[in-house]
Design a protein around this motif. Structure first.
Motif, short mmCIF file in Angstrom:
data_model
loop_
_atom_site.label_atom_id
_atom_site.label_comp_id
_atom_site.label_asym_id
_atom_site.label_seq_id
_atom_site.Cartn_x
_atom_site.Cartn_y
_atom_site.Cartn_z
N GLN A 155 0.81 -1.22 0.00
CA GLN A 155 0.00 0.00 0.00
C GLN A 155 0.85 1.27 0.00
O GLN A 155 0.49 2.26 -0.65
CB GLN A 155 -0.96 -0.01 1.19
CG GLN A 155 -1.98 -1.12 1.13
CD GLN A 155 -2.85 -1.07 -0.12
OE1 GLN A 155 -3.25 -0.01 -0.56
NE2 GLN A 155 -3.12 -2.23 -0.70
N ALA A 212 0.64 4.02 -2.99
CA ALA A 212 0.27 5.41 -2.71
C ALA A 212 1.33 6.37 -3.26
O ALA A 212 0.99 7.40 -3.84
CB ALA A 212 0.11 5.61 -1.20
N SER A 261 0.84 6.49 -7.05
CA SER A 261 -0.40 7.20 -7.40
C SER A 261 -0.25 8.70 -7.21
O SER A 261 -0.66 9.49 -8.07
CB SER A 261 -1.57 6.68 -6.55
OG SER A 261 -1.88 5.36 -6.90
N ARG A 262 0.36 9.11 -6.10
CA ARG A 262 0.59 10.54 -5.87
C ARG A 262 1.50 11.15 -6.93
O ARG A 262 1.40 12.34 -7.23
CB ARG A 262 1.19 10.78 -4.48
CG ARG A 262 0.19 10.71 -3.35
CD ARG A 262 0.76 11.21 -2.03
NE ARG A 262 2.01 10.59 -1.64
CZ ARG A 262 2.12 9.47 -0.92
NH1 ARG A 262 1.03 8.84 -0.51
NH2 ARG A 262 3.29 8.98 -0.61
#
Length: 133
Positions: A98, A102, A105-106
Motif C-alpha cells: 500500500q 500510494a 499514485s501521488r
C-alpha cells in the motif's frame, strides 16, 4: 552503490518472492539501457529503451522511510528516463504494498493492468503507467 550494496538493501526491503542477489544486480547493471539512481539510503534500478522506461525496483532502507526519499528517487528516475528518450514509464508493484502504491499514485501513475500471482501465490502485481512528456 555496488551490486552487493543493492542486494543487501533489497533484502531488507523485500521478502516475496525473494530479494534479488548481488549477481542479479550486477548482471542488470551491465545490461544496455539500464542505470541506477542512488540517494542516501535508497536506490532505484531503471531501464529505458524504444521510448519507454521501466522502474525495475526501488528500495529505501526501512529506517529512512517516510522522509521523501522514495519520491526523490522516483523523480530522478523519471527525469533520467526523459533524457534517455522515454515518453512513458511503467512499473509493477505488489498489490499488497500500500505504501508504494500510494507513492506511485501521488506521482501520477495510473493502474494499467494486473499480473495475477506475479509475486507468488495470492500476490498480484499491479502494472502502473505514467506519461513522462
Amino acid at each position: 552503490m555496488t551490486a552487493g550494496d543493492m542486494a543487501a538493501l533489497h533484502a531488507l526491503c523485500f521478502t516475496h518472492p525473494r530479494p534479488w542477489s548481488a549477481a542479479e544486480f550486477a548482471d542488470l547493471l551491465r545490461a544496455p539501457h539500464v542505470w541506477s539512481v542512488e540517494l542516501g539510503q535508497g536506490f532505484a534500478l531503471c531501464r529505458a529503451i524504444a521510448g519507454e522506461a521501466e522502474l525495475l525496483t526501488l528500495a529505501v532502507h526501512p529506517a529512512a522511510r517516510r522522509q521523501g526519499l522514495g519520491r526523490q528517487l522516483l523523480s530522478r528516475y523519471e527525469s533520467d528516463a526523459v533524457l534517455r528518450g522515454a515518453q512513458k514509464s511503467f512499473l509493477e508493484v505488489a498489490a499488497d504494498n500500500q505504501a508504494a502504491r500510494a507513492l506511485y499514485s501521488r506521482a501520477g501513475y495510473a493502474e494499467a493492468g494486473i499480473r495475477r500471482n506475479y509475486y507468488g501465490a495470492k500476490i498480484d502485481a499491479i502494472v502502473m503507467r505514467k506519461p513522462l512528456i
